[in-house]
Scaffold this motif. Structure first.
Motif, short mmCIF file in Angstrom:
data_model
loop_
_atom_site.label_atom_id
_atom_site.label_comp_id
_atom_site.label_asym_id
_atom_site.label_seq_id
_atom_site.Cartn_x
_atom_site.Cartn_y
_atom_site.Cartn_z
N GLY A 101 -3.31 16.34 -32.38
CA GLY A 101 -2.44 16.08 -31.15
C GLY A 101 -3.15 16.54 -29.82
N ALA A 102 -3.76 17.47 -29.97
CA ALA A 102 -4.51 18.07 -28.35
C ALA A 102 -5.58 17.08 -28.22
CB ALA A 102 -5.12 19.58 -28.92
N GLN A 103 -6.53 16.45 -29.09
CA GLN A 103 -7.36 15.48 -28.60
C GLN A 103 -6.85 14.08 -28.29
OE1 GLN A 103 -9.98 14.26 -32.11
NE2 GLN A 103 -11.73 14.07 -30.63
N ALA A 104 -5.73 13.78 -28.94
CA ALA A 104 -4.98 12.50 -28.39
C ALA A 104 -4.62 12.72 -27.16
CB ALA A 104 -3.98 12.19 -29.36
N ASN A 105 -4.08 13.96 -26.69
CA ASN A 105 -3.40 14.17 -25.42
C ASN A 105 -4.75 14.04 -24.26
OD1 ASN A 105 -0.78 16.55 -26.24
ND2 ASN A 105 -1.05 14.56 -26.26
N LEU A 106 -5.90 14.65 -24.73
CA LEU A 106 -6.99 14.88 -23.77
C LEU A 106 -7.63 13.30 -23.59
CD1 LEU A 106 -8.86 16.86 -22.49
CD2 LEU A 106 -10.08 16.86 -24.32
N LEU A 107 -7.68 12.80 -24.62
CA LEU A 107 -8.23 11.20 -24.58
C LEU A 107 -7.34 10.37 -23.54
CD1 LEU A 107 -9.21 10.66 -28.00
CD2 LEU A 107 -10.96 11.05 -26.00
N VAL A 108 -6.08 10.45 -23.79
CA VAL A 108 -5.17 9.57 -23.02
C VAL A 108 -5.06 10.23 -21.50
CG1 VAL A 108 -2.69 9.32 -22.73
CG2 VAL A 108 -3.58 8.98 -24.67
N ALA A 109 -5.29 11.49 -21.39
CA ALA A 109 -5.29 12.01 -19.91
C ALA A 109 -6.38 11.54 -19.15
CB ALA A 109 -5.12 13.52 -19.94
N ALA A 110 -7.68 11.37 -19.93
CA ALA A 110 -8.76 11.00 -19.34
C ALA A 110 -8.63 9.62 -19.02
CB ALA A 110 -10.10 11.27 -20.53
N GLY A 111 -8.16 8.95 -19.56
CA GLY A 111 -8.01 7.37 -19.61
C GLY A 111 -7.02 7.15 -18.12
N LEU A 112 -6.01 8.06 -18.22
CA LEU A 112 -5.06 8.14 -17.11
C LEU A 112 -5.81 8.37 -15.69
CD1 LEU A 112 -1.86 9.66 -18.57
CD2 LEU A 112 -2.04 7.19 -18.05
N LEU A 113 -6.60 9.41 -15.73
CA LEU A 113 -7.51 10.02 -14.77
C LEU A 113 -8.39 8.79 -14.18
CD1 LEU A 113 -7.79 12.53 -13.09
CD2 LEU A 113 -9.64 12.98 -14.58
N ILE A 114 -8.96 8.00 -15.13
CA ILE A 114 -9.76 6.86 -14.53
C ILE A 114 -9.06 5.79 -13.88
CG2 ILE A 114 -11.40 5.21 -15.23
CD1 ILE A 114 -12.52 7.21 -17.30
N PHE B 60 0.95 -1.33 0.02
CA PHE B 60 -0.10 0.11 0.04
C PHE B 60 0.81 1.30 0.06
CE2 PHE B 60 -1.99 3.45 2.66
CZ PHE B 60 -3.38 3.59 1.65
N TYR B 61 1.88 1.28 0.91
CA TYR B 61 2.79 2.53 1.06
C TYR B 61 3.52 2.64 -0.38
CZ TYR B 61 2.30 3.70 5.95
OH TYR B 61 1.73 4.17 7.28
N THR B 62 4.25 1.70 -0.85
CA THR B 62 4.96 1.72 -2.22
C THR B 62 3.98 2.08 -3.34
OG1 THR B 62 5.28 -0.50 -2.42
CG2 THR B 62 6.85 0.44 -1.37
N SER B 63 2.69 1.86 -3.25
CA SER B 63 1.91 1.88 -4.39
C SER B 63 1.60 3.31 -4.83
CB SER B 63 0.61 1.33 -4.13
OG SER B 63 -0.17 1.85 -3.27
N TRP B 64 2.06 4.38 -3.61
CA TRP B 64 1.84 5.63 -3.90
C TRP B 64 2.86 6.32 -4.78
CZ3 TRP B 64 -2.54 8.40 -3.14
CH2 TRP B 64 -3.28 7.68 -2.12
N ILE B 65 4.15 5.51 -4.73
CA ILE B 65 5.23 5.86 -5.60
C ILE B 65 5.06 5.36 -6.91
CG2 ILE B 65 7.58 5.26 -5.90
CD1 ILE B 65 7.62 7.09 -4.00
N GLN B 66 4.36 4.35 -6.89
CA GLN B 66 4.13 3.62 -8.50
C GLN B 66 2.98 4.79 -9.12
OE1 GLN B 66 6.54 1.86 -7.54
NE2 GLN B 66 5.88 0.45 -8.91
N THR B 67 2.04 5.31 -8.47
CA THR B 67 1.39 6.42 -9.04
C THR B 67 2.15 7.43 -9.96
OG1 THR B 67 0.90 7.87 -7.05
CG2 THR B 67 -0.49 5.86 -7.42
N THR B 68 3.28 8.03 -9.18
CA THR B 68 4.01 9.01 -9.64
C THR B 68 4.13 9.09 -11.19
OG1 THR B 68 6.15 8.03 -9.03
CG2 THR B 68 4.88 9.22 -7.42
N ALA B 69 4.59 7.76 -11.79
CA ALA B 69 4.97 7.57 -13.23
C ALA B 69 3.65 8.03 -13.99
CB ALA B 69 5.37 6.23 -13.76
N THR B 70 2.63 7.67 -13.78
CA THR B 70 1.11 8.07 -14.55
C THR B 70 1.08 9.32 -14.10
OG1 THR B 70 0.71 5.61 -14.40
CG2 THR B 70 -1.19 7.20 -14.73
N ILE B 71 1.11 9.75 -13.14
CA ILE B 71 0.55 11.14 -12.57
C ILE B 71 1.46 12.08 -13.26
CG2 ILE B 71 0.36 12.87 -10.82
CD1 ILE B 71 -0.35 10.59 -9.04
#
Length: 555
Positions: free
Chosen positions: A284-297, A159-170
């Motif tokens: 490019g902007a639309q692709a960025n937005l779609l990927v960002a939304a997937g990352l957020l979920i 649980f503790y180290t999983s917060w470090i794991q979120t950092t790459a995606t964030i």
């Protein structure tokens, strides 16, 4: 001296407030480092036009991806250098150094002149900065993961180290958000011309915040205790890699864990972005937005799977993610095509394109210095189809056979300059390419994706599923790597397999996959790379690695 060390150790173990500071400060600093590192990957198509404009388009994009991969290629060296320092000098001091290197090198990228201004010196300087970034990241991850794990109470390391794991995606999400905000505020033309530099320059501010936060941290209590008891090592490299008992675990960690984890991670986050923008021709902007939304979920699942690994074990969650990815990547990416560029999917189904030719006349169109000429009928056909974004298959027509291009039921003769040279040759080629483009248009192949016809909910859902696979393989892995090795060599021993797996197998994935697509014309053929590696990891890890969740780490 011993009393002081014990007091510091006790202070570091105090209550939830200290734990929150440890996790928060370590994670936030690592987020900023990943932000710096991933800016380049997010902007690869634009960087191609500024730093690799002296070669053809396909070569330029492959070179841009190679420069992206250069930062990954050197990460194992960073792991060795900073891992050794971390085991000798301490975790905190080492990852302060890596943060400084990362922030300054990213800032410099935002100042570099383009190819048009200084010629070949521009891409060379860019690669040098990528190498510095790779060195820094090679030392950062192992330090942050080890530091947090050595603060975590028993039963909560996942649980503790999983917060470090979120950092790459964030960090990737943050880079996409800054890019999108800059694009929206200043406009696409300004962004492509000069404003792409702004996200790189912002890193200097993030560096200052990160250093200020991390300077508040104390050294790891487990490391302090080891030093106080005189159990440290003066030769972490020799002990980690020169003794078979430890080297065997390093190799199993690479092949049975990090190799597959890496390709699932980079397929789900980076290759998905490249696929949308470069293959499916989304804006490019639309692709960025779609990927960002997937990352957020998908991002909360890092913590969910980290927490779950404390209860049912780390190994099978990671390997299940590898197996799911290997089994479903092809249908997921085909579904992405239908949802993101339905006109392309419809045209490919109704009027498939084939190039019938003598394979011996076809070259792999990668020209490092921009001097090669790809003028055979096969090369001209493949280049024209790649530029048009039309998927195709190459059929072996036999030795000496003429080249033909079939679009649905219509067959075009291959390019034939009829002995023309110079301007006449160029005119003949342009005329043939125009004839092919007209036929592709008639068959329904779009020049770019229609933004209004993109099924955004479906695309985001598929991207989120890819990110959830990432969270399965990545959420528990820091805890498992920490638990595999003793304290005195932990920073060194866990960093190398992690960064070979992620730096080499993962970092070269976009380059390798795109090169396979460019060579074959099949837009899905690049997926064989992650599918095979993920499957190998699932088999090796399943057979030879034991789960580690109940292992003590204070040794």
């Amino acid at each position: 001296m011993g009393a002081k060390v014990q007091a510091a150790s006790g202070e570091a173990k105090q209550g939830g407030g200290r734990d929150v500071l440890v996790i928060g400060a370590s994670s936030l600093g690592t987020v900023f480092e990943w932000y710096d590192f991933y800016l380049y990957g997010s902007l690869a198509p634009i960087i191609t036009s500024h730093f690799f404009s002296g070669v053809n388009e396909t070569t330029g994009f492959i070179l841009a991806l190679l420069a992206f991969a250069a930062g990954f290629a050197i990460r194992p060296l960073g792991a060795v250098i900073f891992g050794r320092l971390g085991d000798l000098w301490g975790r905190k001091n080492t990852f302060l150094i890596t943060m400084l290197l990362m922030g300054l090198s990213t800032f410099v990228v935002g100042l570099l002149p383009s190819y048009a201004q200084i010629g070949v010196a521009a891409p060379i300087a860019l690669v040098v900065m990528r190498l510095v970034q790779g060195l820094a990241l090679g030392g950062e991850y192992g330090g942050a993961a080890t530091y947090v794990a050595e603060h975590a109470p028993a039963g909560k390391r996942g649980f503790y180290t999983s917060w470090i794991q979120t950092t790459a995606t964030i960090g990737l999400f943050l880079s996409l958000a800054v890019i999108l905000a800059t694009r929206t505020h200043l406009g696409e033309d300004a962004f492509k011309a000069w404003a792409w530099r702004i996200p790189f320059l912002v890193s200097l501010l993030l560096l200052g915040v990160s250093l200020w936060i991390r300077l508040k941290l104390h050294e790891s209590p487990t490391f302090q205790r080891m030093i106080a008891e005189g159990k440290g090592t003066k030769k972490p490299l020799a002990e980690a890699f020169g003794q078979w008992a430890n080297l065997k675990i390093v190799l199993l960690a690479l092949v049975g864990l990090t190799m597959g984890q890496a390709v699932v991670w980079y397929t789900g986050q980076f290759y998905a972005l490249f696929f949308l923008e470069k293959v499916l021709k989304l804006d490019g902007a639309q692709a960025n937005l779609l990927v960002a939304a997937g990352l957020l979920i998908g991002t909360p699942f890092f913590v969910i799977f980290g927490w779950l690994s404390d209860r049912i074990g780390r190994k099978w969650i990671i390997l299940a993610g590898c197996l799911l990815a290997a089994a479903t990547y092809f249908p997921i990416f085909k579904a992405l095509t239908v949802a993101a560029n339905p006109m392309l999917a419809q045209a490919e189904a109704a009027a498939p394109v084939t190039v019938s030719t003598d394979p011996a006349t076809c070259a792999f169109q990668f020209d490092l210095i921009g001097k090669a000429k790809f003028n055979s009928p096969c090369d001209v056909a493949k280049a024209a189809l790649a530029k048009a974004g039309a998927p195709y298959r190459v059929i072996d027509a036999g030795t000496g056979a003429p080249t033909t291009v079939q679009v649905g039921r219509v067959t075009l003769s291959g390019f034939d300059p009829a002995g023309a040279t110079g301007k006449a040759f160029a005119a003949a080629r342009k005329a043939w390419e125009g004839e092919l483009a007209d036929q592709l248009k008639v068959a329904g192949y779009p020049a770019k994706a229609d933004a209004k016809r993109v099924d955004q909910p479906k695309v985001v859902g598929l991207l989120a599923l890819l990110v959830i696979y990432v969270t399965m393989v990545y959420g528990p892995i820091a805890a498992m790597l920490v638990e595999l090795f003793p304290t005195r060599i932990r920073y060194t021993a866990m960093s190398l397999p992690y960064h070979i797996g992620n730096g080499w197998f993962g970092g070269f994935l976009p380059t390798t996959a795109f090169a396979i697509v460019a060579a074959t014309g099949d837009i899905y053929s690049g997926l064989w790379y992650p599918v095979i590696i993920a499957a190998v990891t699932a088999v090796v890890g399943g057979l030879f690695l034991k789960d580690t969740r109940n292992r003590p780490i204070e040794d």
